[in-house]
Design a protein around this motif. Structure first.
Motif, short mmCIF file in Angstrom:
data_model
loop_
_atom_site.label_atom_id
_atom_site.label_comp_id
_atom_site.label_asym_id
_atom_site.label_seq_id
_atom_site.Cartn_x
_atom_site.Cartn_y
_atom_site.Cartn_z
N VAL A 106 0.71 -1.16 -0.35
CA VAL A 106 -0.39 0.33 0.32
C VAL A 106 0.77 1.23 -0.15
N SER A 107 0.92 2.33 -0.49
CA SER A 107 1.34 3.51 -0.82
C SER A 107 0.31 4.32 -1.03
N LEU A 108 1.54 5.52 -0.08
CA LEU A 108 0.52 6.90 -0.18
C LEU A 108 1.17 8.45 -0.77
N GLY A 109 0.85 9.17 -2.04
CA GLY A 109 1.76 10.20 -2.79
C GLY A 109 0.92 11.14 -2.84
N GLN A 110 1.78 12.12 -2.80
CA GLN A 110 1.26 12.82 -3.67
C GLN A 110 2.06 13.66 -4.99
N ASN A 111 1.89 14.59 -5.56
CA ASN A 111 2.64 15.11 -7.13
C ASN A 111 2.04 16.32 -7.37
N ILE A 112 3.00 17.09 -7.63
CA ILE A 112 2.70 19.30 -7.57
C ILE A 112 3.24 19.10 -9.62
N TYR A 113 2.36 19.56 -9.86
CA TYR A 113 2.52 19.93 -11.30
C TYR A 113 2.70 21.25 -11.22
N THR A 114 3.63 22.63 -12.67
CA THR A 114 3.50 23.55 -12.14
C THR A 114 3.56 24.23 -13.55
N PRO A 115 3.23 24.71 -13.66
CA PRO A 115 3.01 25.51 -15.32
C PRO A 115 5.10 25.82 -15.65
N ALA A 116 5.22 26.57 -16.54
CA ALA A 116 6.72 26.78 -16.66
C ALA A 116 6.63 28.30 -16.41
N ASP A 117 6.18 28.85 -16.72
CA ASP A 117 5.84 30.15 -15.98
C ASP A 117 5.29 30.14 -14.41
N LYS A 118 6.04 30.63 -13.51
CA LYS A 118 5.61 30.08 -12.52
C LYS A 118 5.30 30.95 -11.83
N TYR A 119 5.63 32.38 -12.17
CA TYR A 119 5.13 33.86 -11.13
C TYR A 119 4.30 34.53 -12.13
N ARG A 120 3.75 34.61 -12.94
CA ARG A 120 2.67 35.16 -13.19
C ARG A 120 1.46 34.97 -12.40
N SER A 121 0.18 35.87 -12.03
CA SER A 121 -0.41 36.13 -10.58
C SER A 121 -1.73 35.62 -11.45
N ILE A 122 -2.08 35.51 -13.08
CA ILE A 122 -3.11 35.17 -13.14
C ILE A 122 -2.26 33.97 -14.64
N PRO A 123 -1.85 32.41 -14.33
CA PRO A 123 -1.25 31.76 -15.54
C PRO A 123 -1.71 31.59 -16.89
N ASP A 124 -0.89 31.56 -17.63
CA ASP A 124 -0.97 31.29 -19.39
C ASP A 124 -1.84 30.52 -19.42
N GLY A 136 -2.24 19.51 -8.63
CA GLY A 136 -2.12 18.17 -7.46
C GLY A 136 -2.48 17.00 -7.75
N HIS A 137 -1.42 16.21 -7.31
CA HIS A 137 -2.95 14.66 -7.37
C HIS A 137 -1.92 14.00 -6.12
N LEU A 138 -3.44 14.41 -5.38
CA LEU A 138 -3.03 12.88 -4.44
C LEU A 138 -3.77 12.26 -4.34
N TYR A 139 -3.47 10.65 -4.13
CA TYR A 139 -3.19 9.54 -4.11
C TYR A 139 -3.04 8.25 -3.23
N ALA A 140 -3.95 7.00 -3.26
CA ALA A 140 -3.81 5.90 -2.22
C ALA A 140 -3.44 5.05 -3.49
#
Length: 235
Positions: free
Chosen positions: A98-116, A124-128
């Motif tokens: 059994v496993s518990l995991g979390q993955n996080i994904y972000t855009p290439a340009d991370k510092y725009r307040s409104i993403p392209d 985010g992906h939280l899963y068992a």
């Protein structure tokens, strides 16, 4: 075959002895499966784009906590699944995990307040996960079923921005535009092979090529790879 004793057939014994002396002896060594392992394994894995010099592009962070059982009898519900996957696993020692995991994904340009909107969205992906694996002396087969959620319930924003606050790095404001909550289900199958490469100066070497396939509403892919192991007692 009928049992034959040398006491009842002395002439046959003599003939066999003569044949053995005249012909070379060939010994076939069969590789036995590894003995049962009474111990389980607890593993923690951490991945971050910082480790690779930000070369992972959209994959920003991942953590995974896994427990793999001893190679022993399965609990009844897992045994039912194993029976239906016997064609896939083949022979060998069986483990469940059994496993518990979390993955996080972000855009290439991370510092725009409104993403392209053409960029990779925040997610985010939280899963068992539940897994079955079977190993023998030359192969290992793994089947894993993952269930979880993407969206705010996956806690990607909280983990990333609190970590940034801890290490005094600028927070990311684009999480307000992350993917919406959605349940996830994915299945994965992986096969590994052991290929001995020989021994040099007392150091054993072996290659472990692998093939993987996954399908579901999180990811659909096929892949391959290999690992090189060096050391002693690799068996």
């Amino acid at each position: 075959m009928w049992p034959i004793t040398t006491a009842t057939v002395p002439a046959l014994e003599a003939a066999l002895a003569a044949a053995s002396a005249a012909a070379p002896t060939t010994v076939t060594v069969r590789t036995a499966p590894p003995p049962p392992d009474p111990f389980g394994t607890l593993t923690f894995t951490a991945e971050n784009d910082l480790f690779g010099g930000s070369t992972d592009r959209y994959y920003s962070n991942g953590v995974l906590l896994s427990w793999r059982s001893p190679s022993a009898d399965l609990p009844a519900p897992f045994a039912w699944i194993d029976d239906r996957l016997a064609w896939l696993f083949g022979s060998g020692n069986l483990r469940w995990g059994v496993s518990l995991g979390q993955n996080i994904y972000t855009p290439a340009d991370k510092y725009r307040s409104i993403p392209d909107p053409r960029d990779r969205p925040y997610a985010g992906h939280l899963y068992a996960a539940f897994s079955l694996s079977r190993s023998n002396a030359v192969t290992q087969t793994l089947f894993e079923l993952q269930a979880g959620v993407v969206g705010p319930f996956a806690l990607g924003e909280q983990v990333q921005n609190n970590y940034h606050r801890l290490i005094r790095v600028r927070r990311l404001d684009g999480w307000d535009y992350q993917l919406k909550d959605e349940p996830t289900l994915n299945a994965l199958v992986e096969r590994r092979w052991r290929v001995p490469l020989g021994t040099l100066a007392g150091i054993d070497a072996e290659a472990i090529p692998s093939a993987t396939a996954a399908a579901g509403n999180v990811a659909i892919y096929a892949g391959g790879g290999a690992m090189l192991r060096l050391g002693q007692g690799l068996d």
